[in-house]
Design an enzyme around this catalytic site. Structure first.
Site, PDB file in Angstrom:
ATOM      1  N   TRP A 449       0.869  -1.187   0.000  1.00 19.41           N
ATOM      2  CA  TRP A 449       0.000   0.000   0.000  1.00 19.41           C
ATOM      3  C   TRP A 449       0.899   1.229   0.000  1.00 19.41           C
ATOM      4  O   TRP A 449       1.560   1.521   0.991  1.00 19.41           O
ATOM      5  CB  TRP A 449      -0.883  -0.030   1.242  1.00 19.41           C
ATOM      6  CG  TRP A 449      -1.906   1.044   1.365  1.00 19.41           C
ATOM      7  CD1 TRP A 449      -1.715   2.383   1.221  1.00 19.41           C
ATOM      8  CD2 TRP A 449      -3.294   0.882   1.705  1.00 19.41           C
ATOM      9  NE1 TRP A 449      -2.887   3.063   1.440  1.00 19.41           N
ATOM     10  CE2 TRP A 449      -3.868   2.164   1.744  1.00 19.41           C
ATOM     11  CE3 TRP A 449      -4.097  -0.220   1.993  1.00 19.41           C
ATOM     12  CZ2 TRP A 449      -5.215   2.373   2.063  1.00 19.41           C
ATOM     13  CZ3 TRP A 449      -5.423  -0.009   2.311  1.00 19.41           C
ATOM     14  CH2 TRP A 449      -5.975   1.270   2.328  1.00 19.41           C
ATOM     15  N   ASP A 450       0.880   1.945  -1.105  1.00 25.39           N
ATOM     16  CA  ASP A 450       1.792   3.069  -1.297  1.00 25.39           C
ATOM     17  C   ASP A 450       1.042   4.391  -1.142  1.00 25.39           C
ATOM     18  O   ASP A 450      -0.200   4.428  -1.161  1.00 25.39           O
ATOM     19  CB  ASP A 450       2.380   2.955  -2.718  1.00 25.39           C
ATOM     20  CG  ASP A 450       3.725   3.638  -2.881  1.00 25.39           C
ATOM     21  OD1 ASP A 450       4.109   4.428  -2.001  1.00 25.39           O
ATOM     22  OD2 ASP A 450       4.389   3.392  -3.916  1.00 25.39           O
ATOM     23  N   ASP A 520      13.127   4.409  -0.811  1.00 29.52           N
ATOM     24  CA  ASP A 520      13.303   4.148  -2.238  1.00 29.52           C
ATOM     25  C   ASP A 520      14.782   4.088  -2.598  1.00 29.52           C
ATOM     26  O   ASP A 520      15.143   3.761  -3.728  1.00 29.52           O
ATOM     27  CB  ASP A 520      12.638   5.248  -3.067  1.00 29.52           C
ATOM     28  CG  ASP A 520      11.142   5.016  -3.203  1.00 29.52           C
ATOM     29  OD1 ASP A 520      10.683   3.904  -2.877  1.00 29.52           O
ATOM     30  OD2 ASP A 520      10.432   5.940  -3.627  1.00 29.52           O
TER      31      ASP A 520
HETATM   32  C1  DGJ Z   1       7.178   4.483  -4.541  1.00 33.09           C
HETATM   33  C2  DGJ Z   1       7.624   3.215  -3.874  1.00 33.09           C
HETATM   34  O1  DGJ Z   1       8.400   3.488  -2.769  1.00 33.09           O
HETATM   35  C3  DGJ Z   1       8.356   2.368  -4.914  1.00 33.09           C
HETATM   36  O2  DGJ Z   1       8.857   1.207  -4.313  1.00 33.09           O
HETATM   37  C4  DGJ Z   1       7.410   2.036  -6.022  1.00 33.09           C
HETATM   38  O3  DGJ Z   1       6.369   1.248  -5.535  1.00 33.09           O
HETATM   39  C5  DGJ Z   1       6.874   3.312  -6.647  1.00 33.09           C
HETATM   40  N1  DGJ Z   1       6.313   4.169  -5.651  1.00 33.09           N
HETATM   41  C6  DGJ Z   1       5.843   2.983  -7.689  1.00 33.09           C
HETATM   42  O4  DGJ Z   1       5.218   4.086  -8.172  1.00 33.09           O
END
Ligand code: DGJ
Length: 695
Positions: A449-450, A520
């Site tokens: 879930w982002d 990230d």
């Molecule tokens: C941000 C996340 O932290 C990444 O791992 C990846 O899922 C991207 N979003 C995808 O848009």
């Protein structure tokens, strides 16, 4: 009994080693007379002291360790509540009413009879972890609305006027969880988030300690808020040298009306004290999170593959199948399809909100891929970002006002997206319906879930008036609600929290998610210090760490694996480009990780060498019986001329004999801990894994 009334109106909250007392003073104030090691006899716990004012400019409250300071009398410290009663009164006048202990819970009821208003202070103790959970419930028993400009969860007062330092984590996107220690000045120091999430910038968690406290020595108080929205921690040292911290939902742009008969429950605060340095705090908090917060406490986290860094938005059924095939061959157990799978999602410009498979990429739906993955013996995971919408989406075209916005202000996009107004029941219903559908049709075992932007134009879609200031709290409650509904509907699914990396890593999320994507930034060397900072408050069992292509040009594959094995191992590299030798290297490390996983994920973690020091890092994990352990040791950017550091293992049974693989010696636990050992690594970006065995 962990919570008991040991004298009249004197309560002892005792864990295994530490105790906290609460008492009603002769003047009717609820205070904290003692916080420290458990004392041998109940008589040892001090009576409430008598506090007297130093002058007509300084009341006795300046030096009183009040449990929940409020705005009343001559009090100048940050109150936990800012209240407006309908008649214009803004002070409170609470009197102790009663206290109840049932099971492992103490509830102290305070009432303000003139305003028909009550507060219950709730306490629960985690005995093994020596941690107190505190939260507050407000109730309006009157006939008129009570208006709040601030509702904090707790206040902690350090026992003696003294010099203290504050240690906390700060950061930004791609560079989270940097540990910083600073002296607490006279005055006030505020940490907060105003971004709608707990944020990359600061974690809602602090350590307060004498300046000399370090990893393994010295006293430290900790305080962590379990909340995923705007928060505030205000540390105040007054002119008498007394240090307090007030903790809770941020009062910035905050307003909450409490209607007659209504209640408000604050998010919890977890607090405690440790005598043996930051390590002791971390060890106890790691157990707290693993045993009491996360939904699946005993779960062994699977080795995952995530295709995001390999394919970005260029997702195809053939490409994903190929990656899944290789992932299975090298021993991966969970294959996660990241961003780029849903309708119209060919870049970050479009698609968010349209939660059904992209017809061109998945003509037969996602089930084809999940069946393929599951037939290969792996679980199937899916990325979602439910809270967002791109203007270029069917959802936005149909409901352009379903987003947080002000009707008379321009809408600010970030990553080309807006934030849906989750407080709107129609939005909740839409998301629930479409997510349930795709999860059910696909057969999903894991959800990432982002949440990829911070707030702008914090207006509520339905009403743009004064009560819109409730949006901050309502939004977080709404995220929790949707999350909880999905968890209830699909109890087998493991959730991961992510907000562009570690932007929503907090104890509120960790009661819902078993795993965290902490950054990230997947460069292994940069990640070492991110991981180290994260470990201050969060355990390795929730920390996903992927081996990717980042840094691959100069950093060995072995080195990259060693760094990622310090948490929940994952792979994010483009494995379709790996040659046989690279695949074999991966297979070997994954196999070894699976053998060591119970120790890494459920054992005790020790930070042996800090990645922030001399270009080396070492982290140890030891099982609870002190039989087996592992040390990951890496050389990142050490100078050519530096000699290898001495590594001192920790936590061993002093009288037992142990061996360390690759060090040709058998020694007692105490000898390993006292003498340490050196091991020369040939070059930067290399490493070694030592397994510890008790003989
Ligand atoms: C941000 C996340 O932290 C990444 O791992 C990846 O899922 C991207 N979003 C995808 O848009």
């Amino acid at each position: 009994m962990t919570i008991q009334e040991i004298r009249e109106n004197y309560w002892l909250l005792a864990g295994k080693h530490y105790a906290y007392t609460l008492a009603l003073s002769d003047t009717g104030n609820l205070i904290n007379p003692y916080w420290g090691q458990v004392l041998p006899s109940q008589n040892d716990y001090p009576k409430p002291a008598i506090f007297t004012a130093a002058s007509s400019f300084d009341s006795e409250y300046e030096i009183m360790p009040e449990e929940f300071p409020l705005r009343e009398k001559m009090k100048f410290t940050d109150p936990c509540l800012l209240v407006n009663f309908e008649n214009g009164t803004r002070d409170t006048a609470f009197a102790f009413t009663n206290a109840q202990i049932s099971q492992n819970r103490l509830v102290i009821l305070l009432t303000d009879p003139a305003q028909h208003f009550e507060i219950s202070l709730n306490y629960q103790i985690y005995e093994d972890e020596d941690t107190i959970k505190k939260w507050v419930v407000l109730k309006n028993n009157g006939t008129q609305t009570i208006h709040f400009d601030r509702i904090f969860s707790a206040n902690i007062t350090l026992p003696h006027p003294a010099e203290y330092s504050l240690t906390h984590l700060y950061g930004q996107w791609n560079h989270e969880f940097n540990k910083e220690t600073s002296k607490i000045p006279y005055g006030k120091l505020v940490l907060e988030s105003r971004r709608l999430t707990s944020s990359h910038q600061h974690s809602p968690a602090i350590l307060l300690h004498p300046p000399e406290t370090n990893e393994y020595y010295g006293r430290s108080y900790f305080c962590i808020l379990g909340w995923s929205g705007n928060w505030k921690i205000s540390v105040e040292k007054n002119s008498f040298g007394l240090t307090r911290a007030a903790v809770g939902i941020n009062d910035f742009d905050f307003y909450w009306p409490l209607a007659p008969g209504a209640e408000f429950t604050t998010p919890p605060v977890y607090s405690g004290v440790a005598q043996h340095g930051f390590h002791e705090v971390s060890r106890r908090l790691h157990t707290l999170v693993r045993s009491h917060l996360v939904p699946h406490p005993t779960l062994d986290k699977k080795v995952l593959y995530n295709s995001w860094e390999a394919t970005q938005f260029d997702v195809t059924i053939t490409g994903q199948k190929k990656l899944a095939q290789i992932a299975a061959e090298i021993g991966v157990e969970l294959f996660v399809l990241d961003d780029g799978w849903f309708s119209g999602r060919h870049s970050d410009q479009a698609g968010l909100g349209d939660w059904w498979p992209d017809q061109a990429k998945f003509p037969n739906g996602l089930k084809e891929l999940s069946d393929w993955v599951q037939a290969l013996g792996m679980d199937f995971g899916l990325w979602i970002e439910p809270e967002m919408v791109n203007p270029d989406s069917d959802l936005y075209r149909q409901h352009p006002n379903w987003i947080l916005h002000y009707p008379d202000r321009q809408r600010t996009l970030a990553r080309n997206q807006s934030i849906l107004d989750l407080t709107n029941p129609q939005v909740q219903a839409y998301l629930h319906e479409y997510l349930t559908k795709v999860i059910t049709e696909t057969g999903v075992d894991f959800i990432k879930w982002d949440m990829n932007r911070n707030i702008s134009e914090a207006g509520i879609s339905a009403n743009g008036n004064h009560s819109a200031k409730q949006v901050w709290v309502q939004y977080t409650h709404s995220v929790y609600r949707l999350w909880d509904q999905l968890r209830q509907r699909f109890p087998h699914i493991i959730f991961q929290t992510c907000s562009g990396g570690g932007g929503r890593s907090d104890y509120g999320m960790l009661t819902r998610a078993d795993q965290v994507w902490i950054s990230d930034n997947t460069d292994p060397t940069e990640r070492l210090s991110i991981q180290e900072g994260f470990s201050l408050f969060y355990p390795a069992s929730v920390m996903e760490s992927w081996v990717t292509d980042s840094g691959a040009a100069v950093q060995d594959l072995d080195y990259r694996f060693l760094v990622s094995m310090m948490g929940v191992l994952g792979i994010g590299a483009d494995i379709s480009r790996w040659n046989e030798q690279q695949k074999q290297t991966a297979r070997t490390w994954i196999e070894r990780y699976k053998q060591l996983r119970p120790i890494i994920q459920h054992g005790t973690q020790y930070r042996l060498l800090s990645a922030r020091d001399a270009g080396y890092a070492a982290v140890q994990y030891l099982d609870s019986l002190k039989q087996q352990g592992v040390i990951f040791y890496v050389r990142s950017t050490a100078s050519q001329t530096a000699s290898p550091p001495v590594i001192f293992p920790q936590g061993l049974d002093e009288n037992a004999q142990y061996t360390l693989s690759d060090i040709d010696e058998q020694r007692s636990g105490v000898a390993w801990q006292q003498l340490g050992f050196r091991y020369a690594l040939p070059r930067n970006y290399s490493g070694q894994m030592f397994t510890i065995r008790r003989i």
